[in-house]
Design an enzyme around this catalytic site. Structure first.
Site, PDB file in Angstrom:
ATOM      1  N   ASN A  23       0.861  -1.187   0.000  1.00 26.77           N
ATOM      2  CA  ASN A  23       0.000   0.000   0.000  1.00 26.77           C
ATOM      3  C   ASN A  23       0.897   1.237   0.000  1.00 26.77           C
ATOM      4  O   ASN A  23       1.486   1.578   1.015  1.00 26.77           O
ATOM      5  CB  ASN A  23      -0.897  -0.023   1.254  1.00 26.77           C
ATOM      6  N   TRP A  24       0.963   1.890  -1.162  1.00 26.74           N
ATOM      7  CA  TRP A  24       1.882   3.036  -1.274  1.00 26.74           C
ATOM      8  C   TRP A  24       1.273   4.330  -0.747  1.00 26.74           C
ATOM      9  O   TRP A  24       1.943   5.353  -0.711  1.00 26.74           O
ATOM     10  CB  TRP A  24       2.308   3.225  -2.739  1.00 26.74           C
ATOM     11  N   LYS A  25       0.001   4.293  -0.415  1.00 24.12           N
ATOM     12  CA  LYS A  25      -0.684   5.491   0.108  1.00 24.12           C
ATOM     13  C   LYS A  25      -0.422   6.681  -0.823  1.00 24.12           C
ATOM     14  O   LYS A  25      -0.349   6.508  -2.031  1.00 24.12           O
ATOM     15  CB  LYS A  25      -0.233   5.775   1.546  1.00 24.12           C
ATOM     16  N   HIS A  40      -9.790   1.120   4.970  1.00 24.33           N
ATOM     17  CA  HIS A  40      -8.515   1.363   5.664  1.00 24.33           C
ATOM     18  C   HIS A  40      -8.774   2.381   6.771  1.00 24.33           C
ATOM     19  O   HIS A  40      -9.569   3.302   6.601  1.00 24.33           O
ATOM     20  CB  HIS A  40      -7.475   1.883   4.668  1.00 24.33           C
ATOM     21  N   GLU A  64      -7.209   4.835   7.759  1.00 26.21           N
ATOM     22  CA  GLU A  64      -6.995   6.247   7.367  1.00 26.21           C
ATOM     23  C   GLU A  64      -8.227   6.787   6.651  1.00 26.21           C
ATOM     24  O   GLU A  64      -8.547   7.967   6.753  1.00 26.21           O
ATOM     25  CB  GLU A  64      -5.732   6.356   6.500  1.00 26.21           C
ATOM     26  N   GLU A  83      -5.831  -5.001  10.753  1.00 26.83           N
ATOM     27  CA  GLU A  83      -4.877  -3.900  10.895  1.00 26.83           C
ATOM     28  C   GLU A  83      -5.161  -3.114  12.179  1.00 26.83           C
ATOM     29  O   GLU A  83      -5.957  -2.167  12.169  1.00 26.83           O
ATOM     30  CB  GLU A  83      -5.003  -2.947   9.702  1.00 26.83           C
ATOM     31  N   GLY A  86       2.026   2.316  10.846  1.00 25.61           N
ATOM     32  CA  GLY A  86       2.970   3.422  10.713  1.00 25.61           C
ATOM     33  C   GLY A  86       3.657   3.816  12.007  1.00 25.61           C
ATOM     34  O   GLY A  86       4.257   4.888  12.097  1.00 25.61           O
ATOM     35  N   SER A  90       3.088  -2.101  10.589  1.00 24.11           N
ATOM     36  CA  SER A  90       4.528  -2.085  10.860  1.00 24.11           C
ATOM     37  C   SER A  90       5.224  -3.408  10.531  1.00 24.11           C
ATOM     38  O   SER A  90       6.137  -3.828  11.253  1.00 24.11           O
ATOM     39  CB  SER A  90       4.806  -1.662  12.306  1.00 24.11           C
TER      40      SER A  90
HETATM   41  C1  PEP Z   1      -1.026   0.220   6.116  1.00 17.72           C
HETATM   42  O1  PEP Z   1      -0.971   1.305   5.609  1.00 17.72           O
HETATM   43  O2  PEP Z   1      -2.009  -0.484   5.925  1.00 17.72           O
HETATM   44  C2  PEP Z   1       0.093  -0.221   6.946  1.00 17.72           C
HETATM   45  C3  PEP Z   1       0.024  -1.393   7.505  1.00 17.72           C
HETATM   46  O3  PEP Z   1       1.146   0.652   7.075  1.00 17.72           O
HETATM   47  P1  PEP Z   1       2.566   0.318   7.755  1.00 17.72           P
HETATM   48  O4  PEP Z   1       3.038  -0.979   7.179  1.00 17.72           O
HETATM   49  O5  PEP Z   1       3.434   1.475   7.372  1.00 17.72           O
HETATM   50  O6  PEP Z   1       2.339   0.209   9.219  1.00 17.72           O
END
Ligand code: PEP
Length: 253
Positions: A4-6, A93, A95, A164, A170, A209
Site C-alpha cells: 500500500n503506497w498510500k 482502511h 486512514e 490492521e 505506521g 509495521s
Molecule cells: C497500512 O498502511 O495499511 C500499513 C500497515 O502501514 P505500515 O506498514 O506502514 O504500518
C-alpha cells in the site's frame, strides 16, 4: 502480499518501481503460492497495471467510490478502476475511516461496489489504541465485519480481510504475532458464521509495521495468510524480500 503506497510516488516513480519489480521477479520467480499486489495512487493504476500484468502481479486501488458513472465530482468508481487495470480494492482502511469519515455503512457499500465491478475487496478492520486499552478489540472487529458480511446478499468467494490494529499502523510497533494470529482466527470464525464454509477460503492478512525484520515471524502464524504493508513496501527490494519470506511459510503448510 499487498504493497500500500498510500499518497506516495509520482507516476514516474511508480513505473520505475514496477520495472524493477518485474526484473527481480523474472530473475527469481516468486514461490508458487505467493500472490503479489501493489496499490499505487489512482493516477498510476493504468501504467502500473500495463507493466506488471506480464509477471502476474496484481494491482489494487487504495479505495473506491460506489456507483458506476455519473455526476459525482472527484469520485472514482470500481467500474473505472477495473477498466484502468485494477483487480483489487482496499476498502475501509483506518486512514479512510478516520480522516475521510467513512462509516461502517459506507465501507459495506464500497465492498459491494467493488464486487459488482469485478474487484476483489481487501477489507481492513482493526481496533484503536483506546479500544485495545478498554478491552474492546473483539467487539470492534465483530462490528466492522458484521457491517459488511450482513450487507452482502451472498458469500464473496474472493474476499480478503486485513487485520490492521490502528495502533500498529505506521508506528514501528507491530502486533505480537501470536496476538495477530488470534485475531485472524476470530475473523475467520466470524466469516464462517456469516457464510458457513467460507471461513476456510477467506484470505486473512496482517497489517501494521511489517518490515523485513519481522515478516517471517508474522507469516509463521497459521491463521495469517499474508500481509498488507505500508512504509516497508516503498522499497521494491524489501517488498520482494518480504513476499519471499511469506512464500516459504505458505509452502510449509
Ligand atoms: C497500512 O498502511 O495499511 C500499513 C500497515 O502501514 P505500515 O506498514 O506502514 O504500518
Amino acid at each position: 502480499m499487498v504493497a500500500n503506497w498510500k499518497m506516495h510516488k509520482t507516476v514516474a516513480q511508480s513505473t520505475a518501481y514496477v520495472r524493477e519489480l518485474c526484473r527481480l521477479v523474472e530473475q527469481e520467480p516468486l514461490p508458487e503460492r505467493v500472490e503479489m499486489v501493489v496499490a499505487p495512487t489512482y493516477l498510476a493504476i493504468a501504467p502500473v497495471a500495463a507493466r506488471v500484468r506480464v509477471v502476474g502481479v496484481g494491482v489494487a486501488a487504495q479505495s473506491l467510490d460506489p456507483g458506476r458513472e455519473g455526476a459525482l465530482t472527484g469520485a472514482v468508481s470500481g467500474y473505472l478502476l477495473f477498466a484502468a487495470g485494477a483487480r483489487y480494492a482496499i476498502v475501509g482502511h483506518s486512514e479512510r475511516r478516520q480522516q475521510f469519515q467513512e462509516t461502517d455503512l459506507m465501507v459495506a457499500e464500497r465492498v459491494g461496489a467493488a464486487l459488482d465491478a469485478g474487484l476483489t475487496p481487501i477489507l481492513c478492520v482493526g481496533e484503536s489504541a483506546l479500544n485495545r486499552e478498554r478491552g474492546e478489540t473483539e467487539a470492534v472487529l465483530h462490528r466492522e465485519l458484521d457491517a459488511v458480511l450482513g450487507d452482502l446478499p451472498r458469500p464473496a468467494p474472493h474476499l480478503v480481510v486485513a487485520y490492521e490494529p490502528i495502533w500498529a499502523i505506521g508506528t514501528g510497533v507491530a502486533a505480537d504475532p501470536a496476538e495477530a494470529n488470534r485475531m485472524a482466527a476470530l475473523i475467520r470464525r466470524r466469516v464462517d458464521e456469516a457464510w458457513p464454509g467460507a471461513g476456510e477460503s477467506v484470505r486473512i492478512l496482517y497489517g501494521g509495521s511489517v518490515t523485513v525484520a519481522n515478516a517471517a515471524a508474522v507469516f509463521s502464524e497459521s491463521e495469517v495468510d499474508g500481509a498488507l504493508i505500508g512504509s516497508a513496501s516503498l522499497q521494491v527490494q524489501d517488498f520482494v524480500t518480504m513476499a519471499r519470506a511469506g512464500g516459504i511459510h505458505q509452502e510449509e503448510r
